[in-house]
Design a protein around this motif. Structure first.
Motif, PDB file in Angstrom:
ATOM      1  N   LEU A 177       0.833  -1.206   0.000  1.00 13.09           N
ATOM      2  CA  LEU A 177       0.000   0.000   0.000  1.00 13.09           C
ATOM      3  C   LEU A 177       0.867   1.255   0.000  1.00 13.09           C
ATOM      4  O   LEU A 177       0.551   2.238  -0.680  1.00 13.09           O
ATOM      5  N   VAL A 178       1.943   1.227   0.766  1.00 13.38           N
ATOM      6  CA  VAL A 178       2.864   2.371   0.781  1.00 13.38           C
ATOM      7  C   VAL A 178       3.467   2.570  -0.602  1.00 13.38           C
ATOM      8  O   VAL A 178       3.541   3.693  -1.118  1.00 13.38           O
ATOM      9  N   GLU A 179       3.895   1.472  -1.211  1.00 15.77           N
ATOM     10  CA  GLU A 179       4.479   1.542  -2.549  1.00 15.77           C
ATOM     11  C   GLU A 179       3.467   2.086  -3.558  1.00 15.77           C
ATOM     12  O   GLU A 179       3.828   2.791  -4.512  1.00 15.77           O
ATOM     13  N   ALA A 180       2.195   1.801  -3.328  1.00 13.36           N
ATOM     14  CA  ALA A 180       1.134   2.241  -4.241  1.00 13.36           C
ATOM     15  C   ALA A 180       0.754   3.701  -4.038  1.00 13.36           C
ATOM     16  O   ALA A 180       0.019   4.265  -4.850  1.00 13.36           O
ATOM     17  N   GLY A 181       1.226   4.303  -2.941  1.00 10.85           N
ATOM     18  CA  GLY A 181       0.943   5.719  -2.736  1.00 10.85           C
ATOM     19  C   GLY A 181       0.154   6.063  -1.493  1.00 10.85           C
ATOM     20  O   GLY A 181      -0.231   7.227  -1.313  1.00 10.85           O
ATOM     21  N   ALA A 182      -0.094   5.086  -0.613  1.00 14.66           N
ATOM     22  CA  ALA A 182      -0.794   5.389   0.635  1.00 14.66           C
ATOM     23  C   ALA A 182       0.073   6.301   1.499  1.00 14.66           C
ATOM     24  O   ALA A 182       1.276   6.089   1.636  1.00 14.66           O
ATOM     25  N   ASP A 183      -0.556   7.312   2.103  1.00 17.17           N
ATOM     26  CA  ASP A 183       0.167   8.240   2.964  1.00 17.17           C
ATOM     27  C   ASP A 183       0.299   7.709   4.384  1.00 17.17           C
ATOM     28  O   ASP A 183       1.206   8.107   5.124  1.00 17.17           O
ATOM     29  N   SER A 184      -0.619   6.839   4.773  1.00 17.79           N
ATOM     30  CA  SER A 184      -0.564   6.153   6.061  1.00 17.79           C
ATOM     31  C   SER A 184      -1.239   4.803   5.880  1.00 17.79           C
ATOM     32  O   SER A 184      -1.940   4.578   4.896  1.00 17.79           O
ATOM     33  N   VAL A 185      -1.013   3.909   6.838  1.00 13.75           N
ATOM     34  CA  VAL A 185      -1.608   2.577   6.748  1.00 13.75           C
ATOM     35  C   VAL A 185      -2.304   2.262   8.064  1.00 13.75           C
ATOM     36  O   VAL A 185      -1.930   2.755   9.124  1.00 13.75           O
ATOM     37  N   TYR A 186      -3.315   1.406   7.974  1.00 16.34           N
ATOM     38  CA  TYR A 186      -4.216   1.180   9.097  1.00 16.34           C
ATOM     39  C   TYR A 186      -4.457  -0.318   9.290  1.00 16.34           C
ATOM     40  O   TYR A 186      -5.376  -0.880   8.703  1.00 16.34           O
ATOM     41  N   PRO A 187      -3.663  -0.979  10.128  1.00 16.76           N
ATOM     42  CA  PRO A 187      -3.898  -2.382  10.443  1.00 16.76           C
ATOM     43  C   PRO A 187      -4.914  -2.497  11.569  1.00 16.76           C
ATOM     44  O   PRO A 187      -4.576  -2.400  12.745  1.00 16.76           O
ATOM     45  N   VAL A 188      -6.162  -2.702  11.230  1.00 13.87           N
ATOM     46  CA  VAL A 188      -7.236  -2.696  12.218  1.00 13.87           C
ATOM     47  C   VAL A 188      -7.159  -3.920  13.126  1.00 13.87           C
ATOM     48  O   VAL A 188      -6.839  -5.021  12.678  1.00 13.87           O
ATOM     49  N   GLY A 189      -7.476  -3.711  14.409  1.00 15.32           N
ATOM     50  CA  GLY A 189      -7.653  -4.831  15.318  1.00 15.32           C
ATOM     51  C   GLY A 189      -6.492  -5.172  16.213  1.00 15.32           C
ATOM     52  O   GLY A 189      -6.548  -6.160  16.956  1.00 15.32           O
ATOM     53  N   ILE A 190      -5.409  -4.385  16.192  1.00  9.59           N
ATOM     54  CA  ILE A 190      -4.254  -4.727  17.025  1.00  9.59           C
ATOM     55  C   ILE A 190      -3.933  -3.625  18.032  1.00  9.59           C
ATOM     56  O   ILE A 190      -2.838  -3.573  18.582  1.00  9.59           O
ATOM     57  N   GLN A 191      -4.898  -2.772  18.328  1.00  8.03           N
ATOM     58  CA  GLN A 191      -4.636  -1.631  19.200  1.00  8.03           C
ATOM     59  C   GLN A 191      -4.258  -2.020  20.632  1.00  8.03           C
ATOM     60  O   GLN A 191      -3.645  -1.227  21.349  1.00  8.03           O
ATOM     61  N   ASP A 192      -4.587  -3.239  21.043  1.00 10.69           N
ATOM     62  CA  ASP A 192      -4.273  -3.671  22.399  1.00 10.69           C
ATOM     63  C   ASP A 192      -3.059  -4.593  22.469  1.00 10.69           C
ATOM     64  O   ASP A 192      -2.737  -5.118  23.537  1.00 10.69           O
ATOM     65  N   ASP A 193      -2.387  -4.792  21.349  1.00  9.64           N
ATOM     66  CA  ASP A 193      -1.251  -5.707  21.298  1.00  9.64           C
ATOM     67  C   ASP A 193       0.037  -4.921  21.037  1.00  9.64           C
ATOM     68  O   ASP A 193       0.326  -4.528  19.910  1.00  9.64           O
ATOM     69  N   ASP A 194       0.815  -4.707  22.087  1.00 15.57           N
ATOM     70  CA  ASP A 194       2.047  -3.925  21.959  1.00 15.57           C
ATOM     71  C   ASP A 194       3.016  -4.540  20.962  1.00 15.57           C
ATOM     72  O   ASP A 194       3.655  -3.828  20.171  1.00 15.57           O
TER      73      ASP A 194
END
Length: 253
Positions: A177-194
């Motif tokens: 996604l970064v290579e395709a031009g995304a300015d940020s990325v959002y991996p949903v569902g891991i907010q509680d996993d350090d």
């Protein structure tokens, strides 16, 4: 909204991401919540698909058409003088150019796009398929002359029985996604996993977006883990729902 204002707001959103680590974008759903967040001091906002749908009596997961979403977000964006990003789910079956055109026409300067295609039974786009869609959004924004902030989301972690087991695949997808031009990325569902958050933030070169609960989570923890951007998803609205129930309960029959 004048085109020069839209460009200025898009440029401002980019600057804010560079200045704030992390940049917190309160997730709003109507004019009232947007104005309240701005009054609280936030310099940019995002409109969430889930809370927007709930506020309109519709279903999340593309329970509204693209046209209905645009009609709903237009007055929200017009009511505030800060940059506003919009969660556009998986794109509502729109071509990237049409998605960007609609967003810009209502004054939006950022978007979130996920890889779960709700209009096709909830299937998950493949890595290159999702990257190609993001590349189309980037090209369309460039053609429109508006540096729309693209937040590329993946749902791989939430769909997996064991989130850690799909870490490598998720990182591969986020890098694509970064290579395709995304300015940020959002991996949903891991907010509680350090551990997973640390692995993801260390693997990409752009800000990583994390969901957060406005009361239960701690901003400094996200900063320490390298998170570059925070949104609330439906959690702010849900927290307010609970508070409202507690306030009203003594008055109920």
């Amino acid at each position: 909204m004048a085109s020069d204002t839209i460009v200025e707001r898009a440029q401002r959103l980019k600057q804010l991401h560079a200045q704030h680590k992390p940049l917190v974008l309160p997730t709003v759903w109507d004019v009232w919540s947007a104005r309240t967040a701005v009054a609280a001091g936030f310099p940019a906002l995002t409109i969430g698909s889930h809370p927007l749908a709930d506020s309109r009596g519709a279903d999340d997961k593309e329970g509204q058409t693209f046209e209905e979403v645009l009609a709903a977000v237009r007055p929200i964006i017009a009511a505030v003088d800060v940059p506003v990003s919009v969660d556009l789910e998986a794109g509502y079956g729109q071509k990237p150019a049409d998605l960007i055109a609609g967003l810009v026409e209502v004054g939006g300067v950022g978007l979130n796009v996920e890889d779960t295609v709700h209009s096709e039974g909830g299937r998950v786009r493949g890595t290159q398929e999702h990257a190609s869609y993001v590349a189309g959004l980037r090209a369309a924004a460039d053609d429109a002359g508006v540096p729309v902030w693209v937040n590329g989301r993946t749902d791989l972690f939430v769909h997996a029985r064991d989130a850690a087991a799909v870490l490598d695949e998720a990182i591969e997808r986020l890098r694509a996604l970064v290579e395709a031009g995304a300015d940020s990325v959002y991996p949903v569902g891991i907010q509680d996993d350090d551990d997973l958050l640390t692995a993801v933030t260390g693997a990409v070169t752009v800000p990583v977006n994390s969901t957060a609960h406005p009361v239960k989570h701690d901003l400094e923890r996200f900063r320490r883990l390298g998170v570059g951007r925070i949104t609330y998803g439906p959690l702010l609205q849900l927290a307010l729902t609970g508070t409202m129930k507690d306030m009203l309960k003594p008055w109920s029959p």
